[in-house]
Design an enzyme around this catalytic site. Structure first.
Site, PDB file in Angstrom:
ATOM      1  N   GLU A  64      10.796  -9.338  42.671  1.00  0.00           N
ATOM      2  CA  GLU A  64      11.372  -9.637  43.985  1.00  0.00           C
ATOM      3  C   GLU A  64      11.880 -11.072  44.057  1.00  0.00           C
ATOM      4  O   GLU A  64      11.663 -11.878  43.145  1.00  0.00           O
ATOM      5  CB  GLU A  64      10.331  -9.342  45.070  1.00  0.00           C
ATOM      6  CG  GLU A  64       9.959  -7.857  45.051  1.00  0.00           C
ATOM      7  CD  GLU A  64       9.105  -7.422  46.220  1.00  0.00           C
ATOM      8  OE1 GLU A  64       8.544  -8.284  46.934  1.00  0.00           O
ATOM      9  OE2 GLU A  64       9.009  -6.189  46.401  1.00  0.00           O
ATOM     10  N   CYS A  73      14.566  -3.474  41.073  1.00  0.00           N
ATOM     11  CA  CYS A  73      13.564  -2.405  40.955  1.00  0.00           C
ATOM     12  C   CYS A  73      13.041  -2.315  39.519  1.00  0.00           C
ATOM     13  O   CYS A  73      13.715  -2.701  38.553  1.00  0.00           O
ATOM     14  CB  CYS A  73      14.179  -1.067  41.329  1.00  0.00           C
ATOM     15  SG  CYS A  73      14.664  -0.928  43.052  1.00  0.00           S
ATOM     16  N   GLU A  75      12.691   0.272  37.629  1.00  0.00           N
ATOM     17  CA  GLU A  75      13.483   1.132  36.737  1.00  0.00           C
ATOM     18  C   GLU A  75      14.586   0.312  36.063  1.00  0.00           C
ATOM     19  O   GLU A  75      14.860   0.474  34.867  1.00  0.00           O
ATOM     20  CB  GLU A  75      14.109   2.280  37.525  1.00  0.00           C
ATOM     21  CG  GLU A  75      13.119   3.256  38.122  1.00  0.00           C
ATOM     22  CD  GLU A  75      12.638   2.876  39.519  1.00  0.00           C
ATOM     23  OE1 GLU A  75      12.538   1.659  39.816  1.00  0.00           O
ATOM     24  OE2 GLU A  75      12.340   3.800  40.288  1.00  0.00           O
ATOM     25  N   CYS A 112      14.907   4.890  43.992  1.00  0.00           N
ATOM     26  CA  CYS A 112      15.925   4.649  45.018  1.00  0.00           C
ATOM     27  C   CYS A 112      17.298   5.095  44.499  1.00  0.00           C
ATOM     28  O   CYS A 112      17.488   5.362  43.303  1.00  0.00           O
ATOM     29  CB  CYS A 112      15.939   3.175  45.416  1.00  0.00           C
ATOM     30  SG  CYS A 112      16.774   2.102  44.231  1.00  0.00           S
TER      31      CYS A 112
HETATM   32  N1  THU Z   1      11.341  -0.495  44.167  1.00  0.00           N
HETATM   33  C1  THU Z   1      11.379  -0.160  42.845  1.00  0.00           C
HETATM   34  O1  THU Z   1      10.942  -0.921  41.972  1.00  0.00           O
HETATM   35  N2  THU Z   1      11.923   1.038  42.502  1.00  0.00           N
HETATM   36  C2  THU Z   1      12.448   1.935  43.398  1.00  0.00           C
HETATM   37  O2  THU Z   1      13.014   2.936  42.984  1.00  0.00           O
HETATM   38  C3  THU Z   1      12.307   1.694  44.827  1.00  0.00           C
HETATM   39  C4  THU Z   1      11.831   0.352  45.230  1.00  0.00           C
HETATM   40  C5  THU Z   1      10.789  -1.807  44.531  1.00  0.00           C
HETATM   41  C6  THU Z   1      11.813  -2.783  45.041  1.00  0.00           C
HETATM   42  C7  THU Z   1      10.968  -3.702  45.872  1.00  0.00           C
HETATM   43  O3  THU Z   1      10.418  -4.704  45.015  1.00  0.00           O
HETATM   44  C8  THU Z   1       9.846  -2.831  46.372  1.00  0.00           C
HETATM   45  O4  THU Z   1       9.842  -1.674  45.558  1.00  0.00           O
HETATM   46  C9  THU Z   1       9.977  -2.405  47.820  1.00  0.00           C
HETATM   47  O5  THU Z   1      11.213  -1.841  48.066  1.00  0.00           O
END
Ligand code: THU
Length: 162
Positions: A64, A73, A75, A112
């Site tokens: 983040e 993310c 992935e 996502c």
């Molecule tokens: N996040 C992921 O790592 N992968 C996803 O497919 C959805 C969201 C993370 C992004 C962020 O750091 C946290 O989850 C909250 O959205």
């Protein structure tokens, strides 16, 4: 108008005990990676593990940023690591696990939309589908044999190349 029906295929398992060994090892690697997430703003832990045909397992997590739109993310950090470290290796499978404090963490979380698009591009580059294995820290595991089941009607290289 005649409505058309789309079938989404996936397999559901009550726990990782029902998985094949390679799949079980990969979801365990994703669970372990999730615990290292850099997530000071959401405290939402996501881990990813990718099995390559050179037998390497590449792991990663969400990263983040105080400028929220810069967050990446799990992935995408992990696929980027795998592709840059092993540019010619083929992906055999990808697992994702999530974890949140003070919550039940026994259910899969779905990637996502941006990550689905990113995985879809990687699958096209891979020239072979690979399973997406999704689980919490415990409990149910769902497996999609291709990202195309999570991103039907996808946009890809076929739309751009002559
Ligand atoms: N996040 C992921 O790592 N992968 C996803 O497919 C959805 C969201 C993370 C992004 C962020 O750091 C946290 O989850 C909250 O959205």
């Amino acid at each position: 108008m005649t409505p058309q029906t789309l079938t989404i295929q996936y397999a559901s398992f009550a726990s990782d005990d029902a998985l094949q060994l390679a799949e079980k090892n990969l979801i365990i690697a994703a669970r372990t990676a999730a615990l290292q997430a850099y997530n000071p703003y959401s405290q939402f832990f996501v881990g990813c593990a990718i099995l390559l045909d050179n037998q390497q397992i590449v792991t990663g997590f969400n990263i983040e940023n105080a400028a929220y739109s810069v967050c990446i993310c799990a992935e995408r950090t992990t696929l980027s690591a795998a592709l840059t470290q092993y540019p010619t290796a083929k992906i055999l499978a990808l697992a994702v696990s999530t974890y949140q404090h003070n919550q039940a963490n026994d259910q899969p979380t779905f990637p996502c939309g941006v990550c689905r698009q990113f995985i879809s591009e990687c699958e096209d580059k891979n020239e072979a589908p690979f399973p997406i294995i999704l689980g919490g820290q415990t409990g149910k595991v769902q497996i999609f044999d291709s990202i195309k089941h999570l991103l039907p009607f996808s946009f890809g290289k076929a739309n751009l190349l002559p």
